[in-house]
Design an enzyme around this catalytic site. Structure first.
Site, short mmCIF file in Angstrom:
data_model
loop_
_atom_site.label_atom_id
_atom_site.label_comp_id
_atom_site.label_asym_id
_atom_site.label_seq_id
_atom_site.Cartn_x
_atom_site.Cartn_y
_atom_site.Cartn_z
CB CYS A 17 -22.87 39.00 22.83
SG CYS A 17 -23.01 40.65 22.10
N GLY A 18 -26.12 39.85 23.73
CA GLY A 18 -27.42 40.24 23.18
C GLY A 18 -27.31 40.96 21.86
CG HIS A 19 -25.05 44.43 21.65
ND1 HIS A 19 -25.95 45.47 21.61
CD2 HIS A 19 -24.42 44.52 22.84
CE1 HIS A 19 -25.87 46.15 22.74
NE2 HIS A 19 -24.96 45.59 23.50
CB CYS A 20 -23.79 38.37 19.12
SG CYS A 20 -22.22 39.09 19.64
#
Length: 591
Positions: A70-73
């Site tokens: 996950c890029g947001h993570c």
């Protein structure tokens, strides 16, 4: 012979056990010791085996559920570690931890995790009722959100010096003046203070402070270092303090009368819950344009709470805002009015100079229904009908889609949408297959550059079928996006033949977890609005109250990129003995 071996075997069995003990069930005290919880960058790394221990050892525990892909993570990770370091340095009694969701599906299922990252706050070991994290995703914001939960959310003010020091030290200070600090209104005030992280809160019951600030009854006062400097919210003596009313008041009055749009102000612009926005497009590098700001600001006080006045600098990185309104930078200076609930846009009819009088008149005209909204449309290409896939724009959509002699199948897409690109070959093949059918048209429309009066498009790609005949009937297609299923839909007159449902295996999440490499249905999701994050990305969701104002973005933020990865529908592949997953009807880029 067997009788001779029996004593030997008994001796060997006894030797394998400690002397004087018989084998049997182990007592609880003999269970293996609990695992030691590992740490990474100051963050506890939890599993289903260690979460219980962490809850027992840490009365205030924030848990981040993340996915390695996950890029947001990944963007959150360094801020999360910084927040842990900040809190540790000041000895705040709170601990930060994380759980790899895909690797710990039991925990993800237990806590209803359907997107990444998801953060939950546990108090006093309570495993069944954690609080959803609603704060920002930068270090100081995370730390402040936690401070206001393990410590006081408002400072108790005892004298004039303390009150004045608090007011002087911050741009936005909210002080609750309550004659009785045990009143229910105080609890409401403190509950709001826990989440309104961009304001500093104090409260007092001291008569001298009431007198100093000219108050005679319970009042919440907002002190600010701009515009009128102070705004009072008297507490209703009969109804008490309403959280929603106070939230709206503080958001509205904490905004500048005129706000310049940029990445820092955009979250506040729509947290204000003012549905009408008036935008002045200017080139701030030109003196003649800057001179218009005075007249624009002069009109603003008359519409406080009803219309939000915003300045957009066309010389800055605001191309996406211009594109949303169908403007070029050369059009500045110009005004545009938008209602963010209906997304209807309005332009001045006369196009005259921007003055206080013209701005006021334009606002009144729109609010009184005297100005018609406009719709964006590209020009009709000369060769729009020369290829298998016909090109529709706003100007020719009605004529083609609602032709009573044709069955029209339209794909509404966005140029940047990955899912649209993935299905493009199937759509092209479908058009080629049916290009000799005179009563069938396969078409596409760029929904980021063309708007329709008939309906709004809320995700990409959206497929709609307009069957021949009267009545302007519309059927939305929601099945698989492969050539075979699309063809069956057309051959069946706008319906997919019913098939026996395939039983799905148990999954840790309501909508399934994508395997590595599968694209999430909201991998890059932008919600609708005039500052939708670039390249004309659209959508429509309004934030409800001030407590959401501190969130930098999230599923509820309408005009910026969403901060979470959600999951596509996963269906099993059971053909030819193979196992795997497919994206069912396909993912979509939400608006």
């Amino acid at each position: 012979m067997s009788h001779q071996l029996l004593p030997v075997l008994l001796l060997l069995l006894r030797a394998s056990c400690p002397w004087g003990q018989e084998q049997g069930p182990k007592s609880p005290s003999e269970e293996p010791p609990e695992e030691e919880i590992p740490k990474e960058d100051g963050i506890l790394v939890l599993s289903r085996h260690t979460l219980g221990l962490a809850l027992r050892e840490h009365p205030a525990l924030l848990v981040e559920f993340y996915a390695p892909w996950c890029g947001h993570c990944k963007a959150l990770a360094p801020e999360y570690s910084k927040a842990a370091a900040l809190l540790a340095a000041e000895s705040t009694a709170v601990t930060l931890s994380k759980v790899d969701g895909p690797a710990q599906p039991e925990l993800a299922e237990e806590f209803g995790v359907t997107e990444y990252p998801t953060l939950k706050f546990f108090r006093n070991g309570n495993r069944t009722h954690p609080e959803e994290y609603t704060g920002p995703r930068e270090a100081e914001g995370i730390a402040e959100w936690l401070r206001r939960r393990v410590g006081p959310s408002a400072m108790r003010l005892e004298d004039e010096a303390a009150a004045q020091a608090l007011i002087d030290g911050r741009d936005l200070v909210v002080i609750g003046f309550f004659q009785d600090l045990q009143d229910e209104d105080v609890a409401t005030f403190l509950a709001l203070a826990r989440d309104a992280l961009d304001m500093t809160f104090g409260l007092t019951d001291r008569p001298r402070l009431f007198e100093q600030f000219g108050l005679t009854k319970d009042t919440v006062v907002l002190f600010k270092k701009f515009d009128e400097g102070r705004a009072d919210f008297p507490v209703d003596e009969e109804l008490g303090l309403d959280l929603g009313d106070l939230s709206r008041f503080l958001v509205t009055h904490s905004m500048h009368l005129v706000t310049e749009f940029n990445s820092q102000t955009s979250p506040k612009i729509f947290a204000a819950r003012i549905l009408n926005h008036l935008l002045l497009f200017v080139n701030q590098t030109l003196a003649a344009h800057r001179e218009l700001l005075a007249g624009f600001g002069e009109a603003a006080p008359h519409f406080r709470g009803q219309v939000l006045f915003v300045v957009v600098d066309v010389a800055a990185d605001n191309e996406h805002v211009l594109q949303y309104f169908g403007l070029k930078a050369e059009a500045a200076p110009t005004l545009r009015f938008i209602n963010v609930e209906t997304t209807k846009k309005y332009a001045p009819v006369d196009g005259g100079p921007v003055t206080a009088a013209s701005v006021t008149a334009f606002c009144h005209a729109v609010l009184n229904g005297q100005v018609k909204p406009y719709l964006l449309s590209q020009e009709v290409p000369p060769d729009w009908d020369q290829r298998p896939v016909k090109t529709l724009v706003g100007k020719n959509f009605e004529q083609v889609a609602f032709d009573e002699t044709k069955n029209v199948f339209v794909k509404f897409y966005a140029p940047w949408c990955t899912h649209c690109k993935e299905m493009a070959p199937a759509w092209e093949a479908l058009a080629e297959k049916y290009q000799d059918h005179e009563d069938i048209i396969i078409a596409q429309l760029d929904a980021t550059a063309n708007e329709l009066d008939a309906f709004a498009v809320h995700s990409f790609p959206t497929l709609k079928y307009f069957p021949a005949g009267p009545g302007r009937k519309v059927i939305e297609y929601k099945s698989a996006r492969d050539l075979e299923t699309l063809s069956k839909f057309l051959d069946n007159g706008g319906a997919v033949p019913t098939e026996e449902p395939t039983e799905e295996p148990a999954a840790p999440f309501p909508v399934g977890v994508p395997k590595p490499g599968l694209q999430a249905s909201a991998q890059t999701v932008f919600t609708q609005g005039w500052w939708g994050g670039g390249r004309g990305r659209l959508g429509a969701e309004l934030r409800a109250v001030l407590v959401t104002r501190s969130r930098s973005h999230g599923p509820t933020q309408p005009w910026g990129p969403r901060r979470s990865c959600s999951y596509p529908r996963v269906t099993p592949l059971l053909t030819a003995g193979q196992e795997g997953t497919s994206l069912g009807a396909g993912g979509s880029c939400a608006l």
